[in-house]
Design an enzyme around this catalytic site. Sequence first.
Site, PDB file in Angstrom:
ATOM      1  N   ILE A  21       1.651 -13.131  14.194  1.00 45.89           N
ATOM      2  CA  ILE A  21       2.194 -14.541  13.374  1.00 45.89           C
ATOM      3  C   ILE A  21       3.494 -13.906  12.469  1.00 45.89           C
ATOM      4  CG2 ILE A  21      -0.127 -15.744  13.159  1.00 45.89           C
ATOM      5  CD1 ILE A  21      -0.369 -14.457  10.472  1.00 45.89           C
ATOM      6  N   GLY A  25      10.121  -4.632   9.411  1.00 48.51           N
ATOM      7  CA  GLY A  25      10.614  -3.403  10.015  1.00 48.51           C
ATOM      8  C   GLY A  25       9.513  -2.408  10.023  1.00 48.51           C
ATOM      9  N   VAL A  29       2.243  -8.633  11.692  1.00 47.86           N
ATOM     10  CA  VAL A  29       1.060  -9.222  10.957  1.00 47.86           C
ATOM     11  C   VAL A  29       0.300 -10.303  12.047  1.00 47.86           C
ATOM     12  CG1 VAL A  29       0.267 -10.791   9.283  1.00 47.86           C
ATOM     13  CG2 VAL A  29       2.227  -9.290   8.756  1.00 47.86           C
ATOM     14  N   ASP A 139       9.844  -8.126  -6.014  1.00 44.65           N
ATOM     15  CA  ASP A 139      10.570  -8.428  -4.840  1.00 44.65           C
ATOM     16  C   ASP A 139      10.183 -10.105  -4.503  1.00 44.65           C
ATOM     17  OD1 ASP A 139      12.563  -8.516  -2.723  1.00 44.65           O
ATOM     18  OD2 ASP A 139      10.854  -8.250  -1.341  1.00 44.65           O
TER      19      ASP A 139
END
Length: 332
Positions: A21, A25, A29, A139
């Site tokens: 899905i 890098g 998943v 992030d």
Amino acid sequence: MSVNLAKYKNLNKHFEDFKEIGSGGFGIVYSATYKKNGKRYAIKLLTCNDLTKKETTKMRFRNEVNLLKKVKSENVVRMFGSFISEEESYLAMELIEGTSLKNLLKKKGKMNPDETVIIAKEICQGLIDIHKNDIVHRDLKPNNILINNQRIVKLIDFGISLSDESLRLTAQNKLVGSVQYVAPELVTKSSNPSVQSDIYAFGIILYEMLSGKLPYSGTDHQAIALMHVNNEFPPLEGAGKTIPQALENIIIKCTAKNIADRYSTCTELYRDLVTCLSIKRVDEPKLILGKPKKNVVEKVNSKAFTISLIIIGILLIAIAIILGVLYVGGKL
């Protein structure tokens, strides 16, 4: 990205029916079925083969596992389990069926204030829940915000997040995170990642949701980073008209260059989001942070300037009177 799943013995022992899905890098998943209960989960499989980055990547992976264990929140992806060894490492999480905020923005272009505030409150609640566990996301960006089919917002990707116990996972003086959402103090290295740097990124996202674009963009990442430090934050088009001024004021406060001018906590920010669309705040003026410098005309017309002139005039008259008295008395 092609990976031979058959070599991951522990993974295959517990899971089956893998469907890719997403990928990045350092990993892929999958959605997969847990054999014991028949439920499907998201499996983040570490697949980095670059020996120079393998150790750092594994540290980040361990970091994400340890942080997700601490957080119990409806607005943060829930961890189901994990396995880390030299041969294989994976993290099993709740499977979120829906879309990312990034894809939603691509589809819509921009959002109206009502929809924006609904999503923003859930993002903010997720931040409240990680911050109370002493975790800084580090992030925050639309790619790392998922919205499931029940319209519940979930924060994901804690690989580079920091907590009080976290090891520094990056080289010294290296900027980590997405440059479009990075706080100015992280660019100048005058401060470490903090609640306020997450709040800054939140303000950028809020601006992007309402305007359909980023405040600072381009192809040169270093130039974009410096814009956060040196450029004035662009005004939100439609603020005070189609967008309530109170909502732009939240963005102004979140993205203040000075950390002290931002919200002290996401709880404070959440309270502002709850009331920003209310009728009571409809006439709210635009937020001006700090004391703006006055131009020459403003200084001349100011009350302080007038009082200063009066005082100087009185002193000059007093000096003239004293000099006159001395002259008449023959002392001059």
